[in-house]
Every structure is written in structure tokens, then in C-alpha cells.
Design a protein around this motif. Structure first.
Motif, PDB file in Angstrom:
ATOM      1  N   ASP A  26     -22.952   0.826  54.117  1.00  0.00           N
ATOM      2  CA  ASP A  26     -22.950  -0.295  53.180  1.00  0.00           C
ATOM      3  C   ASP A  26     -23.509   0.143  51.842  1.00  0.00           C
ATOM      4  N   ARG A  27     -22.962  -0.436  50.814  1.00  0.00           N
ATOM      5  CA  ARG A  27     -23.448  -0.123  49.472  1.00  0.00           C
ATOM      6  C   ARG A  27     -24.715  -0.906  49.166  1.00  0.00           C
ATOM      7  N   PRO A  28     -25.542  -0.419  48.244  1.00  0.00           N
ATOM      8  CA  PRO A  28     -26.733  -1.176  47.855  1.00  0.00           C
ATOM      9  C   PRO A  28     -26.319  -2.512  47.229  1.00  0.00           C
ATOM     10  N   TYR A  29     -27.217  -3.467  47.301  1.00  0.00           N
ATOM     11  CA  TYR A  29     -26.957  -4.791  46.748  1.00  0.00           C
ATOM     12  C   TYR A  29     -26.863  -4.709  45.228  1.00  0.00           C
ATOM     13  N   THR A  30     -25.811  -5.294  44.670  1.00  0.00           N
ATOM     14  CA  THR A  30     -25.611  -5.265  43.216  1.00  0.00           C
ATOM     15  C   THR A  30     -25.454  -6.665  42.629  1.00  0.00           C
ATOM     16  N   GLY A  31     -25.715  -7.690  43.437  1.00  0.00           N
ATOM     17  CA  GLY A  31     -25.585  -9.068  42.958  1.00  0.00           C
ATOM     18  C   GLY A  31     -26.789  -9.507  42.148  1.00  0.00           C
ATOM     19  N   PRO A  32     -26.885 -10.811  41.893  1.00  0.00           N
ATOM     20  CA  PRO A  32     -28.010 -11.336  41.103  1.00  0.00           C
ATOM     21  C   PRO A  32     -29.336 -11.109  41.831  1.00  0.00           C
TER      22      PRO A  32
END
Length: 167
Positions: A26-32
Motif C-alpha cells: 500500500d502507498r503512504p497516505y496522501t489525503g488531507p
């Protein structure tokens, strides 16, 4: 070994290592940025917010005696009030965990005045590592979600994030 084959092996090794670091590829979180967690015990819901916007909602499981605030070690209650996420624990007895700053100074004093310990080690966590998933309210006072959900939450929430736990 040719240079092209060597380059391919280096790239594949990097991709594999990156997958290990970020939890199964899984990719790192990039959301708000998550600025607040709200837990509503009666509804068995947890909300991750960015400012006033709800980013994600989760169904939760609580302590085995969930009504009322945690007061003493072993009471099976989940705390109520405002706390902060203190740390991440990738080697938890449960599938990942995020520490919650319970107890505060007033809770320690109240327990001491009653001749008891306030308890501690309160976390948001996944399911037990050594047993299968559990249903209903079963924790010793923590907030539990599925393993897939804690992986997501673990990426989204940083230490220092405020968590408000409501009855």
C-alpha cells in the motif's frame, strides 16, 4: 549477468522493500491531514476528520463493559474525554495500534483517592494477533477495528492528533 537484467533486479528489489515498509504494497497516505478523531461510543462509530470534514467513518468495538467512562484498571470500560494519540506500535499484541493518552492527571488522582489504579495502555487497534477476529465489545477498554481498517488508520493518523471520546 547483463546490465539490463541487473537493473531489473534492482528495481524489483526496491519495489519489494517498499511494499514491506508500507504494509503489503500500500502507498503512504496522501489525503488531507487528519486533525481530529471522534469516537461515539453509543453509536459504535469512529470518525477521522480534517478540520470539520469527516474523511473516514469506522464501526468500532469497545471494552466489554462500555457504558460509562473508564475509572479503574480492569473495569472493562473505554475512557471518555479528550486525549491525544501518543505513539504508533507496529509490534502490538493486536494487529497494529495507536496509543491514547489515558489516564490524565485528574483520572490518576480520582483512582488514587478511591484506593485503586486508573489503568492505562488504551489503544486504537486491530484484532488479536494470536486469535481470530472477535465480535461484539470485547476489549479491556480499547477501541478495536478490523485489521484492514487499522492499517488504513495507522497510515492516516499521526502522534499528537487529538481524540475525543463521547459517551
Amino acid at each position: 549477468m547483463t546490465a539490463i537484467l541487473r537493473a531489473i533486479l534492482v528495481v524489483l528489489s526496491f519495489v519489494t522493500l517498499t511494499g514491506c515498509l508500507f504494509g503489503g504494497g500500500d502507498r503512504p497516505y496522501t489525503g488531507p491531514a487528519i486533525t481530529l478523531i471522534e469516537v461515539h461510543k453509543a453509536d459504535r462509530k469512529m470518525y477521522l476528520l480534517s478540520g470539520s470534514e469527516v474523511v473516514k467513518t469506522y464501526d468500532i468495538q469497545l471494552g466489554g463493559n462500555p457504558i460509562g467512562p473508564k475509572q479503574f484498571e480492569g473495569d472493562g470500560k473505554t475512557p471518555e474525554g479528550a486525549y491525544v494519540i501518543t505513539h504508533r506500535n507496529p509490534r502490538s499484541a493486536y494487529h497494529l495500534s495507536l496509543g491514547i493518552s489515558y489516564p490524565n492527571t485528574a483520572q490518576v488522582a480520582a483512582a488514587k483517592a478511591a484506593g485503586k489504579k486508573p489503568g492505562g495502555d488504551i489503544f486504537i487497534h486491530g484484532q488479536p494477533n494470536r486469535r481470530g477476529a472477535r465480535g461484539g465489545d470485547w476489549t479491556a477498554g480499547c477501541i478495536a477495528v478490523s485489521n484492514r481498517e487499522i492499517e488504513e488508520i495507522y497510515r492516516m493518523v499521526n502522534p499528537g492528533t487529538v481524540i475525543r471520546i463521547f459517551p
